[in-house]
Design an enzyme around this catalytic site. Sequence first.
Site, PDB file in Angstrom:
ATOM      1  N   ASN A 112       5.505  -0.258  -7.737  1.00 15.48           N
ATOM      2  CA  ASN A 112       6.506  -1.256  -8.594  1.00 15.48           C
ATOM      3  C   ASN A 112       6.572  -0.811  -9.953  1.00 15.48           C
ATOM      4  O   ASN A 112       5.598  -1.054 -10.547  1.00 15.48           O
ATOM      5  CB  ASN A 112       5.959  -2.635  -8.054  1.00 15.48           C
ATOM      6  N   GLY A 154      -2.592  -5.975 -13.536  1.00 12.03           N
ATOM      7  CA  GLY A 154      -2.540  -5.559 -14.684  1.00 12.03           C
ATOM      8  C   GLY A 154      -3.883  -5.694 -15.445  1.00 12.03           C
ATOM      9  O   GLY A 154      -3.523  -5.727 -16.824  1.00 12.03           O
ATOM     10  N   HIS A 185       7.139 -11.421  -5.475  1.00  8.43           N
ATOM     11  CA  HIS A 185       6.196 -11.055  -6.572  1.00  8.43           C
ATOM     12  C   HIS A 185       5.733 -12.425  -7.523  1.00  8.43           C
ATOM     13  O   HIS A 185       6.567 -13.191  -7.881  1.00  8.43           O
ATOM     14  CB  HIS A 185       6.663  -9.890  -7.439  1.00  8.43           C
ATOM     15  N   SER A 243      -4.296  -3.638  -9.994  1.00 11.83           N
ATOM     16  CA  SER A 243      -5.144  -2.806 -10.692  1.00 11.83           C
ATOM     17  C   SER A 243      -5.631  -1.434  -9.655  1.00 11.83           C
ATOM     18  O   SER A 243      -6.739  -1.189  -9.951  1.00 11.83           O
ATOM     19  CB  SER A 243      -6.252  -3.433 -11.202  1.00 11.83           C
ATOM     20  N   LYS A 245       8.334  -2.448 -11.985  1.00  9.65           N
ATOM     21  CA  LYS A 245       8.637  -3.522 -12.792  1.00  9.65           C
ATOM     22  C   LYS A 245       9.797  -3.194 -14.135  1.00  9.65           C
ATOM     23  O   LYS A 245      10.776  -2.559 -13.343  1.00  9.65           O
ATOM     24  CB  LYS A 245       7.381  -3.844 -13.299  1.00  9.65           C
ATOM     25  N   GLU A 259       5.084 -12.333 -10.401  1.00  8.56           N
ATOM     26  CA  GLU A 259       5.835 -12.509 -11.894  1.00  8.56           C
ATOM     27  C   GLU A 259       7.182 -13.226 -11.688  1.00  8.56           C
ATOM     28  O   GLU A 259       7.469 -13.982 -12.579  1.00  8.56           O
ATOM     29  CB  GLU A 259       5.974 -11.124 -12.365  1.00  8.56           C
ATOM     30  N   GLU A 295      -1.486  -9.543  -3.243  1.00  7.27           N
ATOM     31  CA  GLU A 295      -1.830  -9.173  -4.578  1.00  7.27           C
ATOM     32  C   GLU A 295      -2.624 -10.401  -5.268  1.00  7.27           C
ATOM     33  O   GLU A 295      -1.685 -11.433  -5.882  1.00  7.27           O
ATOM     34  CB  GLU A 295      -0.279  -8.822  -5.256  1.00  7.27           C
TER      35      GLU A 295
HETATM   36  P1  13P Z   1      -0.813  -3.365 -11.419  1.00  8.78           P
HETATM   37  O1  13P Z   1      -1.132  -2.227 -10.523  1.00  8.78           O
HETATM   38  O2  13P Z   1      -0.263  -2.875 -12.905  1.00  8.78           O
HETATM   39  O3  13P Z   1      -2.126  -4.154 -11.472  1.00  8.78           O
HETATM   40  O4  13P Z   1       0.209  -3.948 -10.778  1.00  8.78           O
HETATM   41  C1  13P Z   1       0.213  -4.655  -9.552  1.00  8.78           C
HETATM   42  C2  13P Z   1       1.679  -5.070  -9.049  1.00  8.78           C
HETATM   43  O5  13P Z   1       1.910  -6.252  -9.469  1.00  8.78           O
HETATM   44  C3  13P Z   1       2.365  -4.329  -8.048  1.00  8.78           C
HETATM   45  O6  13P Z   1       3.262  -5.429  -7.639  1.00  8.78           O
END
Ligand code: 13P
Length: 250
Positions: free
Chosen positions: A9, A169, A93, A209, A11, A95, A163
């Site tokens: 992803n 992150g 997601h 992560s 983002k 976010e 997740e």
């Molecule tokens: P990270 O791997 O940067 O922690 O992000 C995970 C994520 O949100 C994948 O959708």
Amino acid sequence: MRRKLAAGNWKMNGVSASLDELKSLAGTHADPSVDVLICPPATIVQSAAQTVDNTPISIGGQDCHAESSGAHTGDISADMLRDAGATAVILGHSERREDHEESSEMVRAKARSAQASGLTAVICLGESLAQREAANTLDIIAGQLAASLPDNSTAENLVIAYEPIWAIGTGKVPTLAQIGEVHDFIRTRLERRFGAGVGRGVRILYGGSVKPDNAADIFRVPNVDGALVGGASLKASDFSPIIKALEESA
Ligand code: 13P
């Protein structure tokens, strides 16, 4: 047997120059024994799909609207993603649930639209740190599963990504036992809702992560069928060892 899936992803990262990372990934993984999916920002979905044409790598979107067309300025439909060459779309997601106040009901409506357009819906679920500390993780996951998944989902058009919000992150990762507990719980719920055939066929990814140095351990956890990777999917040199670790676990 479920085929493992390494999904990236990107983002809100990636411009045309980032297609070089895709070329490099496709060059290193010409014949992977796992599925590989990259979800770049919408502006480069089409060029990304063209870049990996005739390679085993697939391209997905990061969101879509619940309607297939209409007066929704700035939005993108599942049909448009499909037309641009995507085969999947990430939905719900954390976010987006946070930044755009997306409810599980909205996620389900988007997922229905995605599946109707022939896309695989990669539906994200996960608890906050406060919810985990209050021992509410499984209740939260149960609620998100019940409300976010379309009823007629199949093993082909649905993927779940667990997740934990606090792991995204942050460099913090749940223990393997914590990951296993949630993935086993999701599997049981999927079997109960969709029956053994579909319930056992839907892939459940872990996200939060995932890095080259922790991927192999995570992939050994039962019911972890792959990963949804954020930061470490941006560079082929980081994502490639994660793909290899998944291949070795299969
Ligand atoms: P990270 O791997 O940067 O922690 O992000 C995970 C994520 O949100 C994948 O959708």
